[in-house]
Write a protein that holds these residues in place. Sequence first.
Motif, PDB file in Angstrom:
ATOM      1  N   MET A 117      41.966 -54.404  31.129  1.00 14.06           N
ATOM      2  CA  MET A 117      42.420 -55.563  30.373  1.00 14.06           C
ATOM      3  C   MET A 117      43.823 -55.310  29.801  1.00 14.06           C
ATOM      4  SD  MET A 117      40.650 -57.574  27.183  1.00 14.06           S
ATOM      5  CE  MET A 117      41.097 -56.372  25.949  1.00 14.06           C
ATOM      6  N   ILE A 118      44.030 -54.111  29.254  1.00 11.84           N
ATOM      7  CA  ILE A 118      45.342 -53.777  28.701  1.00 11.84           C
ATOM      8  C   ILE A 118      46.398 -53.759  29.802  1.00 11.84           C
ATOM      9  CG2 ILE A 118      46.700 -51.953  27.602  1.00 11.84           C
ATOM     10  CD1 ILE A 118      44.142 -51.300  25.962  1.00 11.84           C
ATOM     11  N   THR A 119      46.070 -53.185  30.934  1.00 11.34           N
ATOM     12  CA  THR A 119      47.003 -53.154  32.064  1.00 11.34           C
ATOM     13  C   THR A 119      47.407 -54.574  32.453  1.00 11.34           C
ATOM     14  OG1 THR A 119      46.115 -51.071  32.881  1.00 11.34           O
ATOM     15  CG2 THR A 119      47.289 -52.453  34.477  1.00 11.34           C
ATOM     16  N   GLU A 120      46.457 -55.462  32.495  1.00  9.48           N
ATOM     17  CA  GLU A 120      46.735 -56.853  32.847  1.00  9.48           C
ATOM     18  C   GLU A 120      47.595 -57.534  31.778  1.00  9.48           C
ATOM     19  OE1 GLU A 120      46.902 -60.129  35.179  1.00  9.48           O
ATOM     20  OE2 GLU A 120      46.005 -58.208  35.740  1.00  9.48           O
ATOM     21  N   LYS A 121      47.241 -57.339  30.512  1.00 12.99           N
ATOM     22  CA  LYS A 121      47.991 -57.958  29.405  1.00 12.99           C
ATOM     23  C   LYS A 121      49.427 -57.444  29.339  1.00 12.99           C
ATOM     24  CE  LYS A 121      44.919 -60.366  26.896  1.00 12.99           C
ATOM     25  NZ  LYS A 121      45.117 -61.709  26.409  1.00 12.99           N
ATOM     26  N   ARG A 122      49.638 -56.170  29.700  1.00 13.84           N
ATOM     27  CA  ARG A 122      50.972 -55.569  29.612  1.00 13.84           C
ATOM     28  C   ARG A 122      51.941 -56.128  30.639  1.00 13.84           C
ATOM     29  NH1 ARG A 122      51.324 -49.363  28.304  1.00 13.84           N
ATOM     30  NH2 ARG A 122      53.412 -50.090  27.820  1.00 13.84           N
ATOM     31  N   LYS A 123      51.456 -56.921  31.545  1.00 17.76           N
ATOM     32  CA  LYS A 123      52.345 -57.610  32.493  1.00 17.76           C
ATOM     33  C   LYS A 123      53.156 -58.692  31.784  1.00 17.76           C
ATOM     34  CE  LYS A 123      49.380 -56.696  36.454  1.00 17.76           C
ATOM     35  NZ  LYS A 123      48.503 -57.298  37.466  1.00 17.76           N
ATOM     36  N   ASN A 124      52.669 -59.149  30.638  1.00 16.51           N
ATOM     37  CA  ASN A 124      53.375 -60.130  29.827  1.00 16.51           C
ATOM     38  C   ASN A 124      54.421 -59.385  29.000  1.00 16.51           C
ATOM     39  OD1 ASN A 124      54.027 -61.517  27.328  1.00 16.51           O
ATOM     40  ND2 ASN A 124      52.418 -62.977  27.832  1.00 16.51           N
ATOM     41  N   PRO A 125      55.717 -59.678  29.177  1.00 16.64           N
ATOM     42  CA  PRO A 125      56.772 -58.925  28.480  1.00 16.64           C
ATOM     43  C   PRO A 125      56.640 -58.960  26.945  1.00 16.64           C
ATOM     44  CG  PRO A 125      57.721 -60.279  30.204  1.00 16.64           C
ATOM     45  CD  PRO A 125      56.267 -60.658  30.092  1.00 16.64           C
ATOM     46  N   GLU A 126      56.272 -60.089  26.386  1.00 15.02           N
ATOM     47  CA  GLU A 126      56.128 -60.184  24.928  1.00 15.02           C
ATOM     48  C   GLU A 126      54.985 -59.292  24.439  1.00 15.02           C
ATOM     49  OE1 GLU A 126      55.349 -63.459  21.407  1.00 15.02           O
ATOM     50  OE2 GLU A 126      55.853 -64.159  23.424  1.00 15.02           O
ATOM     51  N   PHE A 127      53.848 -59.366  25.121  1.00 17.46           N
ATOM     52  CA  PHE A 127      52.720 -58.516  24.762  1.00 17.46           C
ATOM     53  C   PHE A 127      53.099 -57.047  24.905  1.00 17.46           C
ATOM     54  CE2 PHE A 127      49.097 -55.878  25.748  1.00 17.46           C
ATOM     55  CZ  PHE A 127      48.163 -56.254  24.797  1.00 17.46           C
ATOM     56  N   ASN A 128      53.744 -56.705  26.014  1.00 16.61           N
ATOM     57  CA  ASN A 128      54.092 -55.320  26.276  1.00 16.61           C
ATOM     58  C   ASN A 128      55.032 -54.766  25.213  1.00 16.61           C
ATOM     59  OD1 ASN A 128      53.855 -52.970  28.025  1.00 16.61           O
ATOM     60  ND2 ASN A 128      56.020 -53.327  28.440  1.00 16.61           N
ATOM     61  N   SER A 129      55.997 -55.557  24.804  1.00 13.09           N
ATOM     62  CA  SER A 129      56.934 -55.127  23.774  1.00 13.09           C
ATOM     63  C   SER A 129      56.200 -54.837  22.462  1.00 13.09           C
ATOM     64  CB  SER A 129      57.989 -56.210  23.559  1.00 13.09           C
ATOM     65  OG  SER A 129      58.863 -55.848  22.525  1.00 13.09           O
ATOM     66  N   THR A 130      55.310 -55.727  22.086  1.00 12.09           N
ATOM     67  CA  THR A 130      54.530 -55.539  20.860  1.00 12.09           C
ATOM     68  C   THR A 130      53.602 -54.341  20.997  1.00 12.09           C
ATOM     69  OG1 THR A 130      54.635 -57.895  20.392  1.00 12.09           O
ATOM     70  CG2 THR A 130      52.911 -56.656  19.275  1.00 12.09           C
ATOM     71  N   TYR A 131      52.974 -54.199  22.133  1.00 18.15           N
ATOM     72  CA  TYR A 131      52.066 -53.084  22.395  1.00 18.15           C
ATOM     73  C   TYR A 131      52.796 -51.749  22.237  1.00 18.15           C
ATOM     74  CZ  TYR A 131      48.691 -50.187  24.978  1.00 18.15           C
ATOM     75  OH  TYR A 131      47.793 -49.219  25.356  1.00 18.15           O
ATOM     76  N   GLU A 132      53.985 -51.643  22.809  1.00 17.61           N
ATOM     77  CA  GLU A 132      54.759 -50.412  22.714  1.00 17.61           C
ATOM     78  C   GLU A 132      55.207 -50.137  21.279  1.00 17.61           C
ATOM     79  OE1 GLU A 132      57.853 -50.469  25.644  1.00 17.61           O
ATOM     80  OE2 GLU A 132      56.434 -50.317  27.297  1.00 17.61           O
ATOM     81  N   ALA A 133      55.651 -51.178  20.577  1.00 19.09           N
ATOM     82  CA  ALA A 133      56.087 -51.004  19.189  1.00 19.09           C
ATOM     83  C   ALA A 133      54.934 -50.538  18.309  1.00 19.09           C
ATOM     84  CB  ALA A 133      56.665 -52.315  18.653  1.00 19.09           C
ATOM     85  N   GLU A 134      53.769 -51.108  18.493  1.00 17.77           N
ATOM     86  CA  GLU A 134      52.603 -50.697  17.709  1.00 17.77           C
ATOM     87  C   GLU A 134      52.182 -49.282  18.059  1.00 17.77           C
ATOM     88  OE1 GLU A 134      51.271 -52.324  15.079  1.00 17.77           O
ATOM     89  OE2 GLU A 134      52.911 -53.727  15.399  1.00 17.77           O
ATOM     90  N   GLY A 135      52.321 -48.907  19.312  1.00 14.99           N
ATOM     91  CA  GLY A 135      52.014 -47.537  19.717  1.00 14.99           C
ATOM     92  C   GLY A 135      52.934 -46.534  19.044  1.00 14.99           C
ATOM     93  N   GLU A 136      54.214 -46.892  18.916  1.00 19.18           N
ATOM     94  CA  GLU A 136      55.174 -46.022  18.237  1.00 19.18           C
ATOM     95  C   GLU A 136      54.831 -45.899  16.745  1.00 19.18           C
ATOM     96  OE1 GLU A 136      59.081 -47.505  19.096  1.00 19.18           O
ATOM     97  OE2 GLU A 136      58.824 -47.182  21.243  1.00 19.18           O
TER      98      GLU A 136
END
Length: 60
Positions: free
Chosen positions: A6-25
């Motif tokens: 599910m995460i792999t699929e969602k990360r295809k969306n640039p906005e989601f991916n940007s937020t995902y990476e920022a939260e990971g940091e």
Amino acid sequence: MKIDDMITEKRKNPEFNSTYEAEGEKLATAVALYHKRIHDLTQSESAERTDNDTSDHWED
């Protein structure tokens, strides 16, 4: 569906991916600070080293 898929699929969306990476940091920083603090720093010492005022957040 597995969570990793599910995460792999969602990360295809640039906005989601940007937020995902920022939260990971943010999480990685918080974990590093936690480990450092439990080893040898008080909240005040951590704040002094990072130039942050923690008076509104925590007490030692």
